[in-house]
Design a protein around this motif. Structure first.
Motif, mmCIF file in Angstrom:
data_model
loop_
_atom_site.group_PDB
_atom_site.id
_atom_site.type_symbol
_atom_site.label_atom_id
_atom_site.label_comp_id
_atom_site.label_asym_id
_atom_site.label_seq_id
_atom_site.Cartn_x
_atom_site.Cartn_y
_atom_site.Cartn_z
ATOM 1 N N VAL A 22 2.088 1.873 22.421
ATOM 2 C CA VAL A 22 2.525 3.266 22.465
ATOM 3 C C VAL A 22 1.604 4.068 21.544
ATOM 4 O O VAL A 22 1.589 3.833 20.328
ATOM 5 C CB VAL A 22 3.994 3.402 22.020
ATOM 6 C CG1 VAL A 22 4.419 4.861 22.032
ATOM 7 C CG2 VAL A 22 4.902 2.563 22.907
ATOM 8 N N PRO A 23 0.828 4.999 22.111
ATOM 9 C CA PRO A 23 -0.079 5.794 21.275
ATOM 10 C C PRO A 23 0.687 6.531 20.172
ATOM 11 O O PRO A 23 1.781 7.052 20.396
ATOM 12 C CB PRO A 23 -0.696 6.793 22.255
ATOM 13 C CG PRO A 23 -0.522 6.160 23.594
ATOM 14 C CD PRO A 23 0.750 5.365 23.513
ATOM 15 N N HIS A 24 0.142 6.536 18.994
ATOM 16 C CA HIS A 24 0.688 7.253 17.839
ATOM 17 C C HIS A 24 2.018 6.689 17.334
ATOM 18 O O HIS A 24 2.713 7.365 16.576
ATOM 19 C CB HIS A 24 0.826 8.753 18.129
ATOM 20 C CG HIS A 24 -0.395 9.360 18.726
ATOM 21 N ND1 HIS A 24 -1.580 9.503 18.031
ATOM 22 C CD2 HIS A 24 -0.636 9.831 19.971
ATOM 23 C CE1 HIS A 24 -2.480 10.042 18.823
ATOM 24 N NE2 HIS A 24 -1.953 10.254 20.004
ATOM 25 N N ALA A 25 2.376 5.490 17.759
ATOM 26 C CA ALA A 25 3.619 4.880 17.265
ATOM 27 C C ALA A 25 3.460 4.557 15.781
ATOM 28 O O ALA A 25 2.352 4.317 15.292
ATOM 29 C CB ALA A 25 3.940 3.612 18.043
ATOM 30 N N THR A 26 4.557 4.564 15.075
ATOM 31 C CA THR A 26 4.529 4.288 13.650
ATOM 32 C C THR A 26 5.361 3.054 13.330
ATOM 33 O O THR A 26 6.122 2.572 14.169
ATOM 34 C CB THR A 26 5.034 5.514 12.852
ATOM 35 O OG1 THR A 26 4.823 5.289 11.470
ATOM 36 C CG2 THR A 26 6.504 5.755 13.097
ATOM 37 N N THR A 27 5.207 2.570 12.138
ATOM 38 C CA THR A 27 5.973 1.421 11.666
ATOM 39 C C THR A 27 7.200 1.918 10.925
ATOM 40 O O THR A 27 7.130 2.905 10.193
ATOM 41 C CB THR A 27 5.098 0.574 10.705
ATOM 42 O OG1 THR A 27 3.943 0.146 11.424
ATOM 43 C CG2 THR A 27 5.842 -0.626 10.181
ATOM 44 N N GLY A 28 8.318 1.235 11.089
ATOM 45 C CA GLY A 28 9.544 1.594 10.388
ATOM 46 C C GLY A 28 9.653 0.848 9.065
ATOM 47 O O GLY A 28 9.246 -0.309 8.954
ATOM 48 N N TYR A 29 10.224 1.528 8.076
ATOM 49 C CA TYR A 29 10.355 0.962 6.743
ATOM 50 C C TYR A 29 11.787 1.042 6.239
ATOM 51 O O TYR A 29 12.610 1.770 6.769
ATOM 52 C CB TYR A 29 9.442 1.710 5.762
ATOM 53 C CG TYR A 29 7.984 1.508 6.072
ATOM 54 C CD1 TYR A 29 7.288 0.430 5.551
ATOM 55 C CD2 TYR A 29 7.303 2.389 6.905
ATOM 56 C CE1 TYR A 29 5.943 0.226 5.848
ATOM 57 C CE2 TYR A 29 5.966 2.198 7.207
ATOM 58 C CZ TYR A 29 5.297 1.116 6.671
ATOM 59 O OH TYR A 29 3.984 0.915 6.969
ATOM 60 N N ARG A 30 12.034 0.289 5.171
ATOM 61 C CA ARG A 30 13.309 0.373 4.459
ATOM 62 C C ARG A 30 12.999 0.335 2.972
ATOM 63 O O ARG A 30 12.020 -0.282 2.544
ATOM 64 C CB ARG A 30 14.239 -0.765 4.840
ATOM 65 C CG ARG A 30 13.727 -2.138 4.513
ATOM 66 C CD ARG A 30 14.681 -3.198 5.083
ATOM 67 N NE ARG A 30 14.024 -4.479 5.112
ATOM 68 C CZ ARG A 30 14.257 -5.448 4.224
ATOM 69 N NH1 ARG A 30 15.138 -5.279 3.280
ATOM 70 N NH2 ARG A 30 13.608 -6.587 4.303
ATOM 71 N N ALA A 31 13.820 1.020 2.200
ATOM 72 C CA ALA A 31 13.664 0.994 0.753
ATOM 73 C C ALA A 31 14.396 -0.230 0.216
ATOM 74 O O ALA A 31 15.507 -0.532 0.632
ATOM 75 C CB ALA A 31 14.248 2.263 0.142
ATOM 76 N N GLU A 32 13.727 -0.946 -0.689
ATOM 77 C CA GLU A 32 14.336 -2.142 -1.265
ATOM 78 C C GLU A 32 13.811 -2.348 -2.683
ATOM 79 O O GLU A 32 12.599 -2.470 -2.889
ATOM 80 C CB GLU A 32 13.985 -3.362 -0.398
ATOM 81 C CG GLU A 32 14.632 -4.645 -0.860
ATOM 82 C CD GLU A 32 14.267 -5.799 0.049
ATOM 83 O OE1 GLU A 32 13.499 -6.666 -0.395
ATOM 84 O OE2 GLU A 32 14.752 -5.817 1.202
ATOM 85 N N ASP A 33 14.740 -2.353 -3.629
ATOM 86 C CA ASP A 33 14.396 -2.596 -5.035
ATOM 87 C C ASP A 33 13.266 -1.694 -5.534
ATOM 88 O O ASP A 33 12.321 -2.147 -6.197
ATOM 89 C CB ASP A 33 14.016 -4.067 -5.253
ATOM 90 C CG ASP A 33 15.156 -5.026 -4.917
ATOM 91 O OD1 ASP A 33 16.322 -4.638 -5.155
ATOM 92 O OD2 ASP A 33 14.871 -6.115 -4.407
ATOM 93 N N GLY A 34 13.344 -0.419 -5.218
ATOM 94 C CA GLY A 34 12.375 0.544 -5.715
ATOM 95 C C GLY A 34 11.039 0.567 -5.000
ATOM 96 O O GLY A 34 10.123 1.256 -5.427
ATOM 97 N N SER A 35 10.901 -0.184 -3.931
ATOM 98 C CA SER A 35 9.657 -0.152 -3.163
ATOM 99 C C SER A 35 9.997 -0.111 -1.671
ATOM 100 O O SER A 35 11.159 -0.143 -1.290
ATOM 101 C CB SER A 35 8.784 -1.374 -3.483
ATOM 102 O OG SER A 35 9.437 -2.551 -3.066
ATOM 103 N N TYR A 36 8.964 -0.049 -0.868
ATOM 104 C CA TYR A 36 9.163 -0.002 0.581
ATOM 105 C C TYR A 36 8.689 -1.287 1.214
ATOM 106 O O TYR A 36 7.693 -1.866 0.814
ATOM 107 C CB TYR A 36 8.403 1.191 1.191
ATOM 108 C CG TYR A 36 8.975 2.510 0.759
ATOM 109 C CD1 TYR A 36 10.089 3.034 1.394
ATOM 110 C CD2 TYR A 36 8.421 3.216 -0.305
ATOM 111 C CE1 TYR A 36 10.639 4.231 0.987
ATOM 112 C CE2 TYR A 36 8.958 4.420 -0.715
ATOM 113 C CZ TYR A 36 10.065 4.918 -0.069
ATOM 114 O OH TYR A 36 10.604 6.106 -0.470
#
Length: 159
Positions: A22-36
């Motif tokens: 998928v053009p321009h698709a991004t990666t999903g993140y989650r916050a965990e222990d002060g970092s991503y």
């Protein structure tokens, strides 16, 4: 796709296919222990309509303008779709008076790595789209703040 997305020329909206690029698709993140960290993997073919859709903000805006402009469904169907049926929930939309005292028709979504909020303010025609590639973000609060600022700038009376 054939009846809705293609006639509106919405090429960057659809349902996820795990093998497609998928053009321009991004990666999903989650916050965990002060970092991503990257969000936990989820095969998007499993949730189908509940999170397997992808889009850009501009495509969601064009879709919403077509929907509320009666180019996708009749005005009668739109009225039925956006009327509260169970509590404040219509057919896929939450319908309520926004803090600005305008009728807000909205949908909130959250799935592994992504949060989204789309709101249409009926009286003004304003549409706000908030897309975030992090899960559990207060996208509704961000959208409400953007809408309040925009409605003030449009000189539409506030509470």
């Amino acid at each position: 796709r054939t009846n809705v997305f293609e006639p509106l020329h919405l090429s960057d909206i659809g349902l996820a296919d795990q093998l497609a690029v998928v053009p321009h698709a991004t990666t999903g993140y989650r916050a965990e222990d002060g970092s991503y960290r990257r969000a936990e993997y989820l095969d998007m073919s499993i949730p189908v309509g509940a999170g397997s859709a992808f889009s850009s903000a501009s495509a969601l805006l064009a879709y919403t303008e077509a929907l509320f402009g009666a180019r996708l469904i009749s005005s009668a169907s739109l009225t039925q779709m956006t009327a509260p049926h169970i509590g404040q929930y219509g057919y896929g939309w939450e319908v309520q008076r926004a803090p600005s005292s305008h009728t807000r028709v909205s949908h909130l979504g959250d799935i592994n790595g992504f949060s989204a909020f789309l709101a249409h303010y009926v009286e003004s025609g304003l549409t706000v789209v908030v897309l975030c590639n992090q899960e559990r973000v207060s996208v509704r609060a961000i959208g409400d703040s953007l809408a309040a600022s925009t409605l003030r700038a449009m000189s539409i009376p506030q509470e």
